[in-house]
Design an enzyme around this catalytic site. Structure first.
Site, PDB file in Angstrom:
ATOM      1  N   GLY A 107       0.797  -1.106  -0.130  1.00 59.58           N
ATOM      2  CA  GLY A 107      -0.102   0.193   0.004  1.00 59.58           C
ATOM      3  C   GLY A 107       0.829   1.340  -0.174  1.00 59.58           C
ATOM      4  N   CYS A 108       0.449   2.206   0.579  1.00 62.15           N
ATOM      5  CA  CYS A 108       1.274   3.618   0.519  1.00 62.15           C
ATOM      6  C   CYS A 108       2.527   3.351   1.159  1.00 62.15           C
ATOM      7  CB  CYS A 108       0.253   4.593   1.551  1.00 62.15           C
ATOM      8  SG  CYS A 108       1.094   6.100   1.949  1.00 62.15           S
ATOM      9  N   TYR A 109       3.485   3.773   0.654  1.00 59.52           N
ATOM     10  CA  TYR A 109       4.990   3.610   1.024  1.00 59.52           C
ATOM     11  C   TYR A 109       5.312   4.164   2.179  1.00 59.52           C
ATOM     12  CZ  TYR A 109       5.784   7.334  -2.602  1.00 59.52           C
ATOM     13  OH  TYR A 109       5.888   8.175  -3.396  1.00 59.52           O
ATOM     14  N   CYS A 124       3.596   4.300   4.877  1.00 61.18           N
ATOM     15  CA  CYS A 124       3.333   3.617   5.955  1.00 61.18           C
ATOM     16  C   CYS A 124       4.110   2.597   6.374  1.00 61.18           C
ATOM     17  CB  CYS A 124       1.715   2.669   5.890  1.00 61.18           C
ATOM     18  SG  CYS A 124       0.614   4.307   5.765  1.00 61.18           S
TER      19      CYS A 124
END
Length: 367
Positions: A199-201, A203
């Site tokens: 997902g969002c890097y 995070c």
């Protein structure tokens, strides 16, 4: 209470068990290569500390290459005498490799000094490093331990070691090569990279920056058809690239199993091309493997999690061969630490970090 007759019988047989516990016989008094620093062997074209491909070499070929004493142990399952050399009780920090093919087998922090007189370990380096088969020779039921790459005999596995595993890998010192941590080659060999997308890097980066053994985490992109894409291009979902992190880690402090356990803990691997409100192929759950070892380790943990029904739905994480990694723009790097007060950091990233810190509390970097 032990009966006197049983005790006397055990004491009478004890020398026999000491001599034959680890190997097949003790007819050879081999000269051990204990604590020898070996990184290459010019006369052995199969020896490598980096090649993990399986070897299928005939004993006739090995006999031409290996010294007679090593051949006797490695290919004929002979054994050296107990208390040979210093490897059995040496506490030097470093890494142990197969003396036949150079495959990594153990780290020094997996070793302990036992009274048997052979080098003893409580855990192997990874699931692939050593294989096992039954050994019923000499009227005993034992488990033979062999190199996972070349199949050479190393010793035996027993269920009599201390915590944490209760296992004792009883090895012939002549079957092992040793590289101390102070050598430049070992420092290089102990560093590895893995590229993960969850997902969002922002995070994923924030989590791994706190794992002990991780040296560096860089946010960026992998996969797809566009070289060095921008963040805006990737956000369109048309490049085929995924938001990922490139993790550089010290293999003496952490390993692939732990890296993957963290990965499958802090993101949802069952939602296709989606993590929460982030939707698109750029947010897919993906592991970009660099070699067969990374691929097999990833397959192993995915199969284990699916078989144990850890999630309510099957894992959809893709395994893709690594081609290239492109770092994201500078403002994406270390994003959480630089923007802790922003709503996304508080509502999305912080809960992931707290979950990680709770589950892996004993593996956090010391601040």
């Amino acid at each position: 209470m032990i009966k006197l007759h049983s005790l006397l019988t055990f004491l009478a047989l004890f020398p026999f068990f000491v001599v034959t516990a680890c190997g097949q016989s003790s007819s050879h008094n081999q000269k051990s290569n204990a604590m020898e620093q070996v990184s290459h062997k010019p006369n052995n074209p199969y020896y490598s500390h980096t090649d993990t491909s399986k070897l299928t070499i005939s004993d006739a070929e090995w006999k031409k290459i290996l010294p007679p004493d090593l051949y006797a142990v490695a290919r004929e399952a002979d054994t050296e005498r107990a208390f040979t050399g210093t490897m059995w009780n040496d506490e030097t920090k470093g890494t142990y490799y197969c003396a036949v093919c150079g495959y990594k087998l153990f780290k020094s922090n997996q070793k302990f000094t036992s009274s048997c007189g052979w080098p003893s370990f409580f855990e192997q380096d990874n699931k692939e490093s050593i294989t096992f088969k039954p050994d019923n020779s000499f009227g005993m039921q034992r488990t033979e331990a062999n190199c996972g790459r070349c199949g050479s005999h190393l010793g035996h596995l027993f269920d009599d070691s201390p915590a944490p595993t209760g296992k004792r890998y009883c090895m012939n010192a002549i079957s092992l090569d040793f590289i101390p941590d102070t050598s430049s080659e070992n420092s290089k060999l102990n560093t590895e990279k893995i590229v993960l997308g969850g997902g969002c890097y922002w995070c994923v980066e924030a989590v791994y920056e706190n794992l002990d053994g991780v040296i560096k985490v860089i946010s960026g992109f992998s996969g797809g058809t566009v070289a060095n894409p921008s963040y805006e291009e990737v956000c369109t979902g048309t490049t085929g690239a995924a938001e990922v992190v490139e993790i550089t880690y010290d293999k003496t402090k952490t390993n692939l199993d732990e890296i993957f356990k963290v990965f499958f803990t802090v993101h949802d691997p069952t939602t296709l091309n989606r993590q929460g409100a982030d939707v698109g192929t750029q947010y897919r759950s993906v592991i970009f493997y660099r070699n067969e070892q990374q691929k097999k380790a990833a397959e192993s943990i995915i199969n284990e999690l699916n078989n144990k029904n850890v999630y309510n739905s099957p894992i959809v994480t893709t395994l893709e061969s690594f081609k290239a990694f492109y770092p994201a723009e500078d403002y994406h790097q270390n994003y959480f630490n630089n923007n802790k007060e922003k709503p996304y950091c508080k509502m999305v990233i912080q809960p992931k970090i707290e979950k990680f810190e709770k589950i892996f509390k004993d593996r956090l970097k010391k601040k």
